[in-house]
Design a protein around this motif. Structure first.
Motif, PDB file in Angstrom:
ATOM      1  N   ASP B 350      45.140 -28.485  -9.672  1.00  0.00           N
ATOM      2  CA  ASP B 350      45.104 -27.338  -8.772  1.00  0.00           C
ATOM      3  C   ASP B 350      43.907 -27.579  -7.846  1.00  0.00           C
ATOM      4  O   ASP B 350      42.810 -27.885  -8.322  1.00  0.00           O
ATOM      5  N   LEU B 351      44.134 -27.450  -6.570  1.00  0.00           N
ATOM      6  CA  LEU B 351      43.047 -27.722  -5.619  1.00  0.00           C
ATOM      7  C   LEU B 351      42.080 -26.554  -5.507  1.00  0.00           C
ATOM      8  O   LEU B 351      41.024 -26.668  -4.897  1.00  0.00           O
ATOM      9  N   GLY B 352      42.452 -25.430  -6.103  1.00  0.00           N
ATOM     10  CA  GLY B 352      41.669 -24.209  -5.914  1.00  0.00           C
ATOM     11  C   GLY B 352      40.484 -24.102  -6.843  1.00  0.00           C
ATOM     12  O   GLY B 352      40.158 -25.009  -7.607  1.00  0.00           O
ATOM     13  N   ASP B 353      39.831 -22.931  -6.754  1.00  0.00           N
ATOM     14  CA  ASP B 353      38.613 -22.718  -7.539  1.00  0.00           C
ATOM     15  C   ASP B 353      38.868 -21.990  -8.853  1.00  0.00           C
ATOM     16  O   ASP B 353      37.936 -21.804  -9.644  1.00  0.00           O
ATOM     17  N   GLY B 354      40.086 -21.537  -9.074  1.00  0.00           N
ATOM     18  CA  GLY B 354      40.396 -20.860 -10.338  1.00  0.00           C
ATOM     19  C   GLY B 354      39.801 -19.484 -10.467  1.00  0.00           C
ATOM     20  O   GLY B 354      39.935 -18.833 -11.514  1.00  0.00           O
ATOM     21  N   ASP B 355      39.156 -19.040  -9.416  1.00  0.00           N
ATOM     22  CA  ASP B 355      38.470 -17.749  -9.465  1.00  0.00           C
ATOM     23  C   ASP B 355      39.465 -16.635  -9.128  1.00  0.00           C
ATOM     24  O   ASP B 355      40.044 -16.643  -8.035  1.00  0.00           O
ATOM     25  N   GLY B 422      20.468 -16.419 -15.694  1.00  0.00           N
ATOM     26  CA  GLY B 422      19.343 -15.759 -16.346  1.00  0.00           C
ATOM     27  C   GLY B 422      18.866 -14.534 -15.591  1.00  0.00           C
ATOM     28  O   GLY B 422      18.135 -13.698 -16.137  1.00  0.00           O
ATOM     29  N   ALA B 423      19.295 -14.440 -14.340  1.00  0.00           N
ATOM     30  CA  ALA B 423      18.960 -13.243 -13.556  1.00  0.00           C
ATOM     31  C   ALA B 423      20.022 -12.165 -13.714  1.00  0.00           C
ATOM     32  O   ALA B 423      19.938 -11.094 -13.093  1.00  0.00           O
ATOM     33  N   GLY B 424      21.028 -12.447 -14.509  1.00  0.00           N
ATOM     34  CA  GLY B 424      22.052 -11.432 -14.774  1.00  0.00           C
ATOM     35  C   GLY B 424      23.172 -11.388 -13.752  1.00  0.00           C
ATOM     36  O   GLY B 424      23.877 -10.396 -13.642  1.00  0.00           O
ATOM     37  N   VAL B 425      23.347 -12.497 -13.019  1.00  0.00           N
ATOM     38  CA  VAL B 425      24.374 -12.525 -11.973  1.00  0.00           C
ATOM     39  C   VAL B 425      25.488 -13.478 -12.399  1.00  0.00           C
ATOM     40  O   VAL B 425      25.214 -14.555 -12.941  1.00  0.00           O
ATOM     41  N   ILE B 426      26.722 -13.054 -12.157  1.00  0.00           N
ATOM     42  CA  ILE B 426      27.856 -13.964 -12.396  1.00  0.00           C
ATOM     43  C   ILE B 426      27.923 -14.914 -11.209  1.00  0.00           C
ATOM     44  O   ILE B 426      28.343 -14.526 -10.120  1.00  0.00           O
ATOM     45  N   ASP B 427      27.511 -16.158 -11.423  1.00  0.00           N
ATOM     46  CA  ASP B 427      27.455 -17.093 -10.303  1.00  0.00           C
ATOM     47  C   ASP B 427      28.638 -18.038 -10.254  1.00  0.00           C
ATOM     48  O   ASP B 427      28.747 -18.842  -9.327  1.00  0.00           O
ATOM     49  N   ASP B 428      29.465 -17.980 -11.252  1.00  0.00           N
ATOM     50  CA  ASP B 428      30.717 -18.744 -11.190  1.00  0.00           C
ATOM     51  C   ASP B 428      31.671 -18.116 -12.187  1.00  0.00           C
ATOM     52  O   ASP B 428      31.244 -17.598 -13.228  1.00  0.00           O
ATOM     53  N   GLN B 429      32.924 -18.137 -11.848  1.00  0.00           N
ATOM     54  CA  GLN B 429      33.923 -17.711 -12.818  1.00  0.00           C
ATOM     55  C   GLN B 429      35.241 -18.411 -12.527  1.00  0.00           C
ATOM     56  O   GLN B 429      35.524 -18.791 -11.393  1.00  0.00           O
ATOM     57  N   PHE B 430      35.994 -18.591 -13.568  1.00  0.00           N
ATOM     58  CA  PHE B 430      37.353 -19.103 -13.398  1.00  0.00           C
ATOM     59  C   PHE B 430      38.233 -18.492 -14.475  1.00  0.00           C
ATOM     60  O   PHE B 430      37.744 -17.966 -15.483  1.00  0.00           O
TER      61      PHE B 430
END
Lengths: 253, 601
Positions: B350-355, B422-430
């Motif tokens: 899949d060429l996408g980011d899965g997000d 560690g700052a509590g941010v979702i910086d990537d998801q799939f």
């Protein structure tokens, strides 16, 4: 290793008199193949009051990796003289014997290490088997696998090699009994059922072999097509060929 | 009060008075912590400063711990299997000696048994790698998860990806970086671990000696599902509908497709029928972290060359590693076993980011593991620090130079993984979604059109049953449709008031999809996807003749229950963006047991 090298150097700088830090540094230098430097750290640890048994073990390990098995054996012997219960060292001495060129002694130590060690592993048992096979002692190798399984458990990585040996020795019923024992440890496994068919085939029990092949095939076919990856495709092809061959032989008899 | 005494230990106790005296002065210095959860058992471990007998008392609520599990041998390392439990059930507990509890019997000490094996019970995993440096960064990673998790550390599984205690994995270092640091989590959440290169300095995988092997109780004989391995260095277990495989990428890294670990892995993979397969080990097959290049480090190369083909051939879904002190996350991959330079788009499923909030989830057609259907490879190695590196491995879609952890939620057919900094941010998801059925209810907010027609013909011979739908008279923006030839997954679904009638999802790519003037067309004579013979999307405005058309026939369409109950809704969906085009038929021209015709207007 560069990372570990830098980190252990830093730790050592913080606590230069701690023998444990020198041992850690020696282990890292050993991993890097810097034998002389590693041994120097061991001696520094000794001078700082490190545990002589631990240091002997580390020295032995370094000597072994560095290609000086006789010196390794001397170190192990020294520790074992003080700590005859240190079963882990028996395995190291077995490695040393092997490198020295005395596989009989190696096999003895491997066997003792597995029998007396706190948590022997399949890898150690396989090493023991390999030494005995190298000596041409198939029966002893089989016993080594059984002794190992008595400690490790009847696991596939030991039971399947034992099956292979039983077959080589022409003991088909024993091989089948092993496969039955293995089958009892987990849900139906097409690999193991296929192996059972092959053993039966080899034993000349064509009808039973065919039944096993068919059983394994049915198990594969029960999986949705999409769930049959290359191992299943390969196994299925192997089984179909074996089945056809067994049927052909059955008809020609 | 029920008491279970571990077999063979009863005769050991000679003086109960002496034990009671010892117990009075005894302090728990490690744990309690939980291991090897099954549907019916849990291993409870703790360490005391002085030897004592062991007792775990359990019950449905604090103050009601009526069942005891005892071992009478005085020890400092207490390992008590608690058995005879009910699946997916919450138990409160205390640990102590036969003279009384040391800790627990309160709202802070509880565990939940594993859900029934194979069940689609939702559960959460928290996983950290290379989290062995104590200090503010590790505290932040731990605390942000707690905040994210609703103010509690308790979750379903805690996975450690190796290098859990720096610098050398000693018992003392483990005490600080694992047992003290994560005490709150460990007393409520079972922990599994994989063996890292820093563990290897103080512990030996070949002989299973050293603190790592002393402190953990992992399943070696298939106690928690899977095939027994005979070692805690590599093992497998089942949890709900997931099969987990934990491998050793240190001394047991295979140098060929053979050896005990590989032999075991083959049998284990052949036996599993779980919906999901997740594998974890320490050294990543794809990484460009500082000091760690998967092209040049031999263990990484070998894990990639020998282990990945075996895992992918049974449809592994997710691989979790550490080692590089950063976060790297791959494309949805299959079949790449060479160096980074040999990576091309051909390896991307899949060429996408899965997000799900980006260009859409990764999808697999079947709920179970499908051979070579794509997997995501994660380097989750910034649990306690991050190190600057290029992170330029071409197999990776995301590279982050920040501390953090992964939160993985598995809900039936959907796996959602998030990198929580560690700052509590979702910086990537799939997200990986399995199965190709229609959603149980129609999507809302779709584009509608002034014209539409739905016809269904059911035949006694299912091979001759057919349906078709056309949407026309509205606008279809090309950007909303995406590109099904490349990466956009779509669905055509038809519902009546009682639920799904027919249709399903059709994934991107393959020979069936092609680009046409102002749109896309899917043609499949094999009718392999839910009986779809044709799906055609022509973009543009009504005056340009924009339309959606779908035709399906044969057994693949299922056996829709006619007559249908109005309203009847037919939809075309871009599964990646959520955009959709819908016809709602409130009346029908014909609605019989074997045929249906509905037209707008």
């Amino acid at each position: 290793l560069d990372e570990l090298d830098a980190a252990t150097r830093q730790e050592l700088a913080k606590r230069p008199d701690d023998p444990q830090r020198h041992i850690e540094r020696a282990r890292v230098l050993q991993m890097k193949g810097e034998w002389d430097a590693a041994l120097e750290e061991v001696e520094t640890a000794a001078a700082r009051g490190g545990d002589p048994d631990v240091l002997g073990q580390v020295r032995a390990s370094i000597y072994l990796d560095a290609g000086f098995p006789r010196m390794a054996k001397v170190e192990v012997d020294r520790v074992l003289a003080r700590r005859p219960d240190a079963a882990g060292l028996l395995y190291e001495r077995g490695r040393a014997w092997l490198a020295i060129g005395n596989p009989e002694a190696a096999a003895r130590d491997f066997g003792d290490a597995i029998a007396k060690g706190p948590r022997p592993t399949p890898e150690q048992v396989i090493a023991h088997r390999d030494v005995l096979l190298g000596l041409g002692k198939k029966d002893a190798a089989l016993r080594a696998l059984d002794d190992g399984m008595a400690r490790v458990g009847h696991v596939v990585s030991l039971e399947l090699p034992a099956v292979d040996l039983e077959v080589e020795l022409g003991r088909y019923d024993a091989a089948l009994a092993r496969l039955d024992r293995l089958a009892a440890t987990a849900p139906p496994n097409p690999l193991w059922i296929a192996r059972r068919g092959e053993v039966l085939d080899k034993a000349g029990r064509g009808a039973q072999a065919r039944a096993e092949y068919a059983k394994a095939l049915a198990l594969i076919d029960a999986r949705p097509a999409a769930r049959r990856g290359k191992p299943f495709v390969d196994l299925k092809r192997r089984l179909e060929m074996a089945l056809a061959s067994a049927e052909h032989r059955g008809e020609s008899r | 009060m029920k008491t279970r005494i571990r077999a063979g230990l009863v005769g050991v106790v000679t003086s109960m008075t002496a034990l009671a005296t010892v117990a009075a002065a005894t302090t728990v210095v490690r744990g309690p912590y939980l291991q090897t959860p099954t549907t019916a058992s849990m291993i409870v471990r703790w360490r005391t400063d002085l030897p004592s007998s062991s007792r775990v008392a359990i019950g449905p609520a604090p103050g009601s711990l009526a069942t005891n599990y005892d071992s009478l041998v005085p020890v400092t390392e207490h390992v008590v299997p608690v058995t005879g439990l009910t699946p997916d059930t919450l138990y409160y507990y205390s640990v102590g000696s036969i003279s009384g509890a040391f800790v627990g019997d309160d709202v802070d000490h509880f565990f939940r048994t594993a859900p029934t094996t194979g069940a689609s019970t939702p559960f959460r995993i928290w996983t950290i790698g290379d989290a062995g440096f104590t200090g503010a960064d590790l505290d932040a990673v731990r605390d942000t998860f707690k905040a994210y998790n609703g103010g509690t550390s308790a979750t379903d599984l805690f996975l450690l990806l190796g290098d859990n205690a720096y610098l050398t994995g000693t018992d003392m270092q483990y005490q600080a970086a694992v047992y003290d640091e994560h005490a709150e989590m460990l007393r409520t959440t079972p922990v599994y671990s994989t063996f890292g290169n820093h563990e290897r300095i103080s512990s030996q995988d070949l002989a299973q000696t050293g603190p790592y092997y002393d402190m953990f109780s992992f399943p070696t004989l298939g106690e928690a599902g899977g095939v027994g391995s005979g070692t805690e260095s590599y093992y497998s277990f089942d949890y709900a509908n997931v099969h987990f495989i934990v491998l050793d990428s240190e001394d047991f890294t295979p140098s060929s497709a053979s050896g005990p670990m590989f032999t075991w892995l083959q049998s284990d993979l052949a036996a599993t029928t779980a919906d999901w397969v997740i594998a974890l080990w320490h050294r990543p097959p794809y990484s460009r972290g500082l000091f760690h290049n998967s092209d040049t480090e031999l263990n990484e190369v070998r894990m990639r060359q020998f282990v990945l083909p075996a895992l992918e051939s049974v449809g592994v879904d997710l691989v979790l590693c550490g080692h590089s002190h950063n976060y790297e996350r791959s494309f949805f991959l299959d079949g790449h076993y060479g160096n980074g330079a040999s990576f091309t788009n051909a390896f991307k499923k899949d060429l996408g980011d899965g997000d799900p909030t980006g260009d859409g989830a990764y999808r697999k057609a079947d709920l179970g593991p499908i051979a070579n259907s794509g997997a995501v490879y994660v380097v989750d190695g910034s649990g306690s620090e991050h190190r600057n590196a290029t992170l330029a491995h071409p197999a990776h879609l995301v590279g982050l130079l920040e501390t953090g952890s992964m939160v993985i939620d598995i809900t039936g057919n959907t796996l959602t993984a998030q990198f929580l900094s560690g700052a509590g941010v979702i910086d990537d998801q799939f997200q990986i979604v399995k199965g190709s059925s229609c959603a149980p209810t129609p999507a809302s907010g779709c584009n509608t059109a002034v014209r539409g027609k739905l016809t269904v013909r059911e035949n006694a011979d299912p091979a001759r049953s057919r349906w078709s739908w056309k949407w026309k008279g509205g606008t279809i923006d090309a950007a909303d449709v995406g590109d099904p030839t490349a990466e956009t997954d779509v669905a055509v679904c038809v519902y009546d008031a009682t639920g799904t009638l027919f249709g399903g999802q059709v994934f991107h790519g393959g020979v069936a999809w092609r680009t046409i003037k102002r749109g896309f067309e899917y043609r499949d004579k094999t009718l392999a996807n839910h009986g779809f013979q044709k799906i055609k999307i022509r973009t543009g405005t009504p005056s340009l003749g924009a339309y959606v058309q779908a035709k399906a026939k044969g057994v693949g369409i299922g056996n829709p229950a006619l007559p249908a109950t109005t309203p009847i809704t037919a939809q075309f969906l871009n599964l990646d963006s959520g955009k959709c085009w819908s016809s709602e038929f409130t009346t029908t021209r014909r609605n019989q047991a074997d045929r249906l015709t509905a037209v707008i207007p």
